[in-house]
Design an enzyme around this catalytic site. Structure first.
Site, PDB file in Angstrom:
ATOM      1  N   ILE A 137     -60.308  63.811  61.278  1.00 33.75           N
ATOM      2  CA  ILE A 137     -59.013  63.161  61.010  1.00 33.75           C
ATOM      3  C   ILE A 137     -57.910  63.902  61.767  1.00 33.75           C
ATOM      4  CG2 ILE A 137     -57.322  62.496  59.266  1.00 33.75           C
ATOM      5  CD1 ILE A 137     -59.565  62.537  57.186  1.00 33.75           C
ATOM      6  N   GLY A 138     -57.908  65.201  61.660  1.00 29.95           N
ATOM      7  CA  GLY A 138     -56.852  65.956  62.351  1.00 29.95           C
ATOM      8  C   GLY A 138     -56.999  67.450  62.087  1.00 29.95           C
ATOM      9  N   ASN A 185     -53.384  74.255  60.572  1.00 31.81           N
ATOM     10  CA  ASN A 185     -53.224  75.581  61.176  1.00 31.81           C
ATOM     11  C   ASN A 185     -54.531  76.365  61.190  1.00 31.81           C
ATOM     12  OD1 ASN A 185     -50.515  75.557  61.915  1.00 31.81           O
ATOM     13  ND2 ASN A 185     -49.907  75.774  59.776  1.00 31.81           N
ATOM     14  N   GLY A 202     -57.840  74.920  60.231  1.00 31.64           N
ATOM     15  CA  GLY A 202     -59.109  74.218  60.318  1.00 31.64           C
ATOM     16  C   GLY A 202     -58.918  72.744  60.537  1.00 31.64           C
ATOM     17  N   ASP A 215     -43.505  72.587  49.613  1.00 32.49           N
ATOM     18  CA  ASP A 215     -43.557  72.159  51.017  1.00 32.49           C
ATOM     19  C   ASP A 215     -43.579  70.625  51.080  1.00 32.49           C
ATOM     20  OD1 ASP A 215     -43.558  72.474  53.759  1.00 32.49           O
ATOM     21  OD2 ASP A 215     -45.719  72.776  53.913  1.00 32.49           O
TER      22      ASP A 215
HETATM   23  N1  LIG Z   1     -56.750  63.575  51.992  1.00 36.55           N
HETATM   24  C1  LIG Z   1     -56.460  63.207  53.236  1.00 36.55           C
HETATM   25  N2  LIG Z   1     -56.627  61.934  53.648  1.00 36.55           N
HETATM   26  C2  LIG Z   1     -56.320  61.570  54.922  1.00 36.55           C
HETATM   27  N3  LIG Z   1     -55.825  62.425  55.847  1.00 36.55           N
HETATM   28  C3  LIG Z   1     -55.644  63.697  55.493  1.00 36.55           C
HETATM   29  C4  LIG Z   1     -55.943  64.163  54.188  1.00 36.55           C
HETATM   30  N4  LIG Z   1     -55.635  65.479  54.112  1.00 36.55           N
HETATM   31  C5  LIG Z   1     -55.167  65.823  55.320  1.00 36.55           C
HETATM   32  N5  LIG Z   1     -55.168  64.760  56.155  1.00 36.55           N
HETATM   33  C6  LIG Z   1     -54.729  64.765  57.560  1.00 36.55           C
HETATM   34  O1  LIG Z   1     -55.525  65.673  58.270  1.00 36.55           O
HETATM   35  C7  LIG Z   1     -54.735  66.403  59.201  1.00 36.55           C
HETATM   36  C8  LIG Z   1     -54.930  67.886  58.966  1.00 36.55           C
HETATM   37  O2  LIG Z   1     -54.459  68.193  57.673  1.00 36.55           O
HETATM   38  P1  LIG Z   1     -54.240  69.671  57.159  1.00 36.55           P
HETATM   39  O3  LIG Z   1     -53.737  69.626  55.773  1.00 36.55           O
HETATM   40  O4  LIG Z   1     -55.446  70.482  57.462  1.00 36.55           O
HETATM   41  O5  LIG Z   1     -53.159  70.197  58.178  1.00 36.55           O
HETATM   42  P2  LIG Z   1     -51.614  70.179  58.251  1.00 36.55           P
HETATM   43  O6  LIG Z   1     -51.030  69.685  56.958  1.00 36.55           O
HETATM   44  O7  LIG Z   1     -51.205  69.455  59.492  1.00 36.55           O
HETATM   45  O8  LIG Z   1     -51.303  71.697  58.471  1.00 36.55           O
HETATM   46  P3  LIG Z   1     -51.469  72.967  57.498  1.00 36.55           P
HETATM   47  O9  LIG Z   1     -52.568  73.768  58.095  1.00 36.55           O
HETATM   48  O10 LIG Z   1     -50.143  73.611  57.591  1.00 36.55           O
HETATM   49  O11 LIG Z   1     -51.786  72.496  56.118  1.00 36.55           O
HETATM   50  C9  LIG Z   1     -53.307  65.934  59.031  1.00 36.55           C
HETATM   51  O12 LIG Z   1     -53.021  64.978  60.028  1.00 36.55           O
HETATM   52  C10 LIG Z   1     -53.294  65.272  57.671  1.00 36.55           C
HETATM   53  O13 LIG Z   1     -52.384  64.204  57.618  1.00 36.55           O
END
Ligand SMILES: Nc1ncnc2c1ncn2[C@@H]1O[C@H](COP(=O)(O)OP(=O)(O)OP(=O)(O)O)[C@@H](O)[C@H]1O
Length: 374
Positions: free
Chosen positions: A10-11, A14, A16, A123
């Site tokens: 998905i994405g 920081n 993973g 946050d």
């Molecule tokens: N439950 C979910 N359903 C769909 N997409 C998600 C979900 N959780 C996270 N994502 C997406 O996955 C990607 C990575 O999310 P993640 O929370 O790891 O990183 P982040 O919020 O960008 O950074 P950080 O490391 O600061 O938390 C983001 O684009 C986020 O929108």
């Protein structure tokens, strides 16, 4: 992780990658956040897991379980198919007042529920509010990485969060009330939905953090003349953007505000929301809470995850039970550094893509700001 099959990445965050996976038995889609074992699994991660696990509300991404692979700790949670609210704003520029209210009401219900359970998020921002894939999208708050529980943790005093959303009292480096700081961030979220830009940024100098901070301290914001906002809505914003948290509108007062109450869906009414305001017993795993693991079990898994994996092991050894995907994984996840590089490129690409979606000047301000954060 044999329980799940990998569908796609998905994405990147920081630390993973978050992957879309499917429960092989129930076919349920889940989002799985992969954090490398070892030093990445710090107290912040523990807090994220324990606080997130304690919450169960329709406007909060449901925590499901944690698992261990040879190389990663995996947080399994509800999948929000509609992506980030931020992206939706990027594609439309800004929302109508009714649309902004529709999302704001859900945001407030989710945050208010957290506060009832003594968890402040710290946050809140559009990037941490996801949408489910339904035609009338449900807002889902995610990312409890900076959350604090007043039951389990000390009063917050560190300056965490995202600069554009940060409340003035956080900038004073003293103890502050995390709940009131969340109220401020909800106000910033509302403003961005309505205007398509950040309230305390100079539109001609969006990357100047010092200026942004000065404007936050002075509570200097204005509604651009081309954006029509009702006087009730302006009133609510003016009650949220109050420097002194003791004088700022409270969550309960927001819920009684005339602008908030307009077109409030029945399921978001106080009476309906009363069903959610109970504390879960940390040590009782029950399917009705969405999480089958007790905190004790979770803590054991996390403790193990803190031990770095043997050097010989890599992500390639994760058994995805799908040759094609296994190949992709081998290419994508060979090291944390590589993952980080991909994070920045992928985010860059995502934003390049969204840059083509709209041409509103305010939108580009909001987008630039996000790029800056990453
Ligand atoms: N439950 C979910 N359903 C769909 N997409 C998600 C979900 N959780 C996270 N994502 C997406 O996955 C990607 C990575 O999310 P993640 O929370 O790891 O990183 P982040 O919020 O960008 O950074 P950080 O490391 O600061 O938390 C983001 O684009 C986020 O929108």
């Amino acid at each position: 992780m044999e329980k799940y099959e990998l569908l796609k990445d998905i994405g990147y965050g920081n630390f993973g990658v978050t992957k879309l996976m499917r429960n092989k038995e129930t076919k349920e889609l889940v989002a799985a956040k992969y954090l490398p074992r070892g030093e990445t699994i710090d107290d912040k991660v523990v807090r994220e897991i324990v606080n997130h696990r304690s919450l169960r509300h329709p406007n909060i991404i449901q925590f499901m379980e944690v698992m261990l692979t040879p190389t990663h700790l995996v947080i399994v949670m509800e999948y929000a198919a509609g992506g980030e609210l931020f992206e939706r704003i990027c594609s439309t520029g800004r929302f109508s007042e009714d649309e902004a209210r529709y999302f704001f009401q859900q945001l407030i219900c989710g945050v208010s529920y957290c506060h009832q359970l003594q968890v402040c998020h710290r946050d809140l921002k559009l990037e941490n509010t996801l949408l489910d894939g339904s035609p009338s999208p449900k807002l889902k708050i995610c990312d409890f990485g900076y959350s604090k529980s007043t039951l389990l943790h000390s009063q917050p005093k560190s300056a965490v969060g995202t600069p554009a959303y940060i409340a003035p009292e956080i900038l004073a480096w003293k103890e502050y009330d995390g709940k009131m700081a969340d109220v401020w961030s909800c106000g910033v979220t509302l403003y961005v939905m309505l205007v398509g830009a950040y309230p305390f940024e100079d539109p001609n100098d969006t990357k100047n953090f010092r200026k942004t901070i000065e404007r936050i301290r002075a509570v200097r914001y204005k509604i651009p003349p081309h954006v029509h906002i009702s006087s009730d809505c302006k009133h609510l914003l003016s009650q949220i953007f109050v420097a002194n948290p003791a004088r700022r509108i409270t969550m309960q007062e927001i819920k009684n505000h005339i602008w908030y109450l307009k077109n409030l869906p029945r399921e978001l009414s106080e009476a309906a929301q009363a069903n959610y305001g109970y504390l879960r017993d940390n040590n009782v795993p029950t399917s009705s809470t969405g999480c089958l693991q007790s905190v004790i079990e979770i803590m054991q898994i996390v403790k193990e995850a803190r031990i770095p994996p043997p050097v010989s092991q890599s992500d390639d050894e994760i058994n995805w039970e799908n040759d094609e995907q296994e190949e992709q994984e081998g290419e994508q996840d060979t090291s944390k550094n590589k993952e980080e590089q991909q994070h920045s490129t992928q985010k860059g690409k995502e934003h390049e893509r969204s840059a083509h979606k709209g041409n509103d000047e305010q939108e580009s301000s909001a987008r630039n700001r996000k790029e800056e954060e990453h």
